[in-house]
Design a protein around this motif. Sequence first.
Motif, PDB file in Angstrom:
ATOM      1  N   CYS A 182       0.874  -1.173   0.000  1.00  0.00           N
ATOM      2  CA  CYS A 182       0.000   0.000   0.000  1.00  0.00           C
ATOM      3  C   CYS A 182       0.907   1.218   0.000  1.00  0.00           C
ATOM      4  N   GLN A 183       1.132   1.786  -1.187  1.00  0.00           N
ATOM      5  CA  GLN A 183       2.211   2.756  -1.335  1.00  0.00           C
ATOM      6  C   GLN A 183       2.007   3.990  -0.461  1.00  0.00           C
ATOM      7  N   ALA A 184       0.763   4.403  -0.256  1.00  0.00           N
ATOM      8  CA  ALA A 184       0.535   5.591   0.550  1.00  0.00           C
ATOM      9  C   ALA A 184       0.881   5.354   2.017  1.00  0.00           C
ATOM     10  N   THR A 185       0.624   4.147   2.513  1.00  0.00           N
ATOM     11  CA  THR A 185       0.937   3.857   3.916  1.00  0.00           C
ATOM     12  C   THR A 185       2.445   3.807   4.130  1.00  0.00           C
ATOM     13  N   MET A 193       5.093   6.250   6.427  1.00  0.00           N
ATOM     14  CA  MET A 193       6.141   5.765   7.331  1.00  0.00           C
ATOM     15  C   MET A 193       7.434   6.556   7.174  1.00  0.00           C
ATOM     16  N   GLY A 194       7.556   7.282   6.049  1.00  0.00           N
ATOM     17  CA  GLY A 194       8.812   7.958   5.750  1.00  0.00           C
ATOM     18  C   GLY A 194       9.820   7.054   5.070  1.00  0.00           C
ATOM     19  N   GLU A 195       9.360   5.906   4.561  1.00  0.00           N
ATOM     20  CA  GLU A 195      10.256   4.975   3.885  1.00  0.00           C
ATOM     21  C   GLU A 195      10.610   5.469   2.486  1.00  0.00           C
ATOM     22  N   ASP A 196      11.734   5.016   1.977  1.00  0.00           N
ATOM     23  CA  ASP A 196      12.123   5.251   0.590  1.00  0.00           C
ATOM     24  C   ASP A 196      11.361   4.238  -0.259  1.00  0.00           C
ATOM     25  N   LEU A 197      10.257   4.682  -0.875  1.00  0.00           N
ATOM     26  CA  LEU A 197       9.357   3.764  -1.566  1.00  0.00           C
ATOM     27  C   LEU A 197      10.065   2.961  -2.651  1.00  0.00           C
ATOM     28  N   ILE A 237      -2.913   1.387  -5.061  1.00  0.00           N
ATOM     29  CA  ILE A 237      -2.560   2.692  -5.614  1.00  0.00           C
ATOM     30  C   ILE A 237      -3.427   3.774  -4.977  1.00  0.00           C
ATOM     31  N   ARG A 238      -2.818   4.614  -4.152  1.00  0.00           N
ATOM     32  CA  ARG A 238      -3.457   5.815  -3.621  1.00  0.00           C
ATOM     33  C   ARG A 238      -2.356   6.755  -3.152  1.00  0.00           C
TER      34      ARG A 238
END
Length: 327
Positions: free
Chosen positions: A212-215, A219-223, A241-242
């Motif tokens: 879940c890319q938005a979550t 988190m502040g992760e490097d997607l 996708i959101r």
Amino acid sequence: MLIPPSNADAKLALASQMGIKHAISKLAPELTGKAPPYDFEVFKSIKEDFEKAGFKLAGLEGDQFDMSPIKLGLPNRDEWIEKYQQMLRNMGKLGVNLLCLNWMVSVGWFRSSVETPTRGGAMTTSFDYSQTPAQLDDPSLMISEDKVRENLYYFLDAVLPVAEEAGVKMGLHPDDPPLSPLCGVGRILTSAENYEKVLSRYNSENLGVTFCQATFKLMGEDLKKISADWIARKKIFFIHIRDTEGDARKFTETFIDEDKGFVADMLAHYRDCGFDGIIRSDHAPAMYGETQKTFGGGISVGYQMLGHLFSYGYIKGCCDSLKIPLE
């Protein structure tokens, strides 16, 4: 597209008109009026209904029945784990090979507002940690992070071998919002590091991630870094996708075109990394004439139809421009 089996005619028709051929569903009794999908005949009949409407039922998402005895580690959890095992066997027999599950205990995905105005007067959801209760009223629902993790491992020890035998991919969804504690309840799927603790413990081809890319962004992760690694390791089974603006403690869900180029860039990245699995539009704002519902029933807030018509058109347009083939 996420399509519940109840009152689905309009969504099925619109999804078909958009060219969508694969459905994800939640078959919990409150949505079907029937037994949960550990009942083979009920599960089979619902799958056949989707097929008659022109859709392949590609996967299940969410809690398909009340998971609180398992997640809280109550004395009767083993009998419910046996039902979960049977559901996995049924999935294998019916060729429904994707299961998106979460391990949010007592508090599911949560927002402090479901009526936040956004572009053009559309209504979206938002979260402000300062407006959340310090703890739940019912002390029996309170649980520590250590106990949440212990109960997850107990559950996976029991069900993962069955998923492997049945050929079902289990993608863990992150805690939304990715904070611990939330309302005094411990949560553990709040960072990529915490995911690695689970993935490395089991090292199974059938246990992975619902990205879940938005979550993960909250988190502040490097997607791109974490998704490239997980795709290379074949650990991402499903992508939501959101988009959001803000951080984990205070954020608003947005239309997916507001951060210009973000979604297209991520789709190109997933393609370049070799992802070939299932994607779907996740929460979307309610548009003209629609009203957000409550959190009751499991598929409600963020799932009014017009916002998703926009999202799917946008996703398909991005994929077409990027020459990403969609089935």
